[in-house]
Write an enzyme that holds these catalytic residues in place. Structure first.
Site, PDB file in Angstrom:
ATOM      1  CG  LEU A  51       2.033  -3.644  -2.156  1.00 38.92           C
ATOM      2  CD1 LEU A  51       3.257  -3.078  -2.868  1.00 38.92           C
ATOM      3  CD2 LEU A  51       1.858  -2.966  -0.808  1.00 38.92           C
ATOM      4  CG  ASP A  52      -4.639  -1.137  -0.786  1.00 43.53           C
ATOM      5  OD1 ASP A  52      -5.178  -2.183  -1.173  1.00 43.53           O
ATOM      6  OD2 ASP A  52      -4.767  -0.688   0.370  1.00 43.53           O
ATOM      7  N   PRO A  53      -3.478   0.137  -4.908  1.00 46.07           N
ATOM      8  CG  PRO A  53      -5.179   0.310  -6.499  1.00 46.07           C
ATOM      9  CD  PRO A  53      -4.889  -0.214  -5.121  1.00 46.07           C
ATOM     10  CB  ALA A  55       0.551   0.746  -1.184  1.00 43.83           C
TER      11      ALA A  55
END
Length: 235
Positions: A51-53, A55
């Site tokens: 998961l992206d930072p 998100a």
């Protein structure tokens, strides 16, 4: 009470990842907590899907022998909710970078948006964002992007099962997406903007489901730490 042997034999830990944390940081934190708690030098810990930072939401963490199941979990269907901003693009397709271009969006209405989503259902080709961790010739794409170096990115086949619009308050559009492995929701936001003869970027994202795992059943990093804290203090 989960024992040291339980963690080594394999556990699945559901974490509700907060904003700004990388998935790697979450894995490192949990590994450190487990090692500290039981006074052990090594324990395998990994996650089933980055998961992206920027998100939040469900991160499936596997320990011990269950790290062998990571590929299995990564391949399962995922569900996301979030917000797309129409009328503007960013190089990263989200808020990691500043807006680089603006477009008119006054011609867009709710019906047009819902109609446009139908073009993205099923197996489609998608270009990953240039600001992504995918590798080309041994180098991450975001490294090329940050150096201002242009690089050819190949389209990838992905599957989107559902693309539901849940709220329209232009330029904001809330959505729910059910999709397969390898889907970039940032790219979907960008492509939806193009399909509407405008621009689009992702302003928020939350993963709510992976296979049968639900974010409502997940724990926070803090709760996991507090669960182990008494032992940590006395070790």
């Amino acid at each position: 009470m989960i024992t040291e042997q339980d963690y080594k034999d394999g556990q699945v830990i559901l974490i509700d990842k907060p904003l700004q944390w990388t998935s790697f940081q979450v894995v490192n934190k949990l590994r450190w907590l487990i090692r500290k708690n039981f006074g052990i030098k090594k324990i395998k810990v990994g996650h089933a899907g980055t998961l992206d930072p920027l998100a939040s939401g469900l991160l499936v963490i596997c320990t011990g022998k269950f790290t062998k199941r990571i590929q299995e979990f990564q391949g399962q269907t995922k569900e996301y909710t979030g917000t797309i901003i129409l009328g503007a693009t960013t190089p990263s397709y989200d808020l990691e970078t500043e807006i680089d271009k603006t477009y008119p969006f006054e011609h867009i209405n709710e019906e047009m948006i819902k109609q446009a989503t139908t073009n993205f259902i099923g197996e489609i080709e998608q270009y990953p964002p240039v600001f992504s961790a995918l590798k080309k010739e041994g180098k991450r794409l975001y490294e090329y992007a940050r150096e201002g170096e242009k690089v050819e990115i190949a389209a990838r086949k992905i599957v989107i099962d559902e693309f539901e619009i849940t709220r329209v308050a232009l330029p904001e559009v809330d959505f729910r997406v059910v999709c397969g492995k390898g889907t970039y929701i940032r790219s979907l936001a960008h492509d939806l903007g193009k399909a509407l003869n405008s621009g689009g970027h992702l302003s928020s994202l939350r993963r709510t489901k992976i296979g049968s795992f639900l974010v409502k059943d997940a724990t926070t990093i803090e709760s996991f730490e507090n669960h182990l804290q008494p032992k940590i203090k006395t070790s």
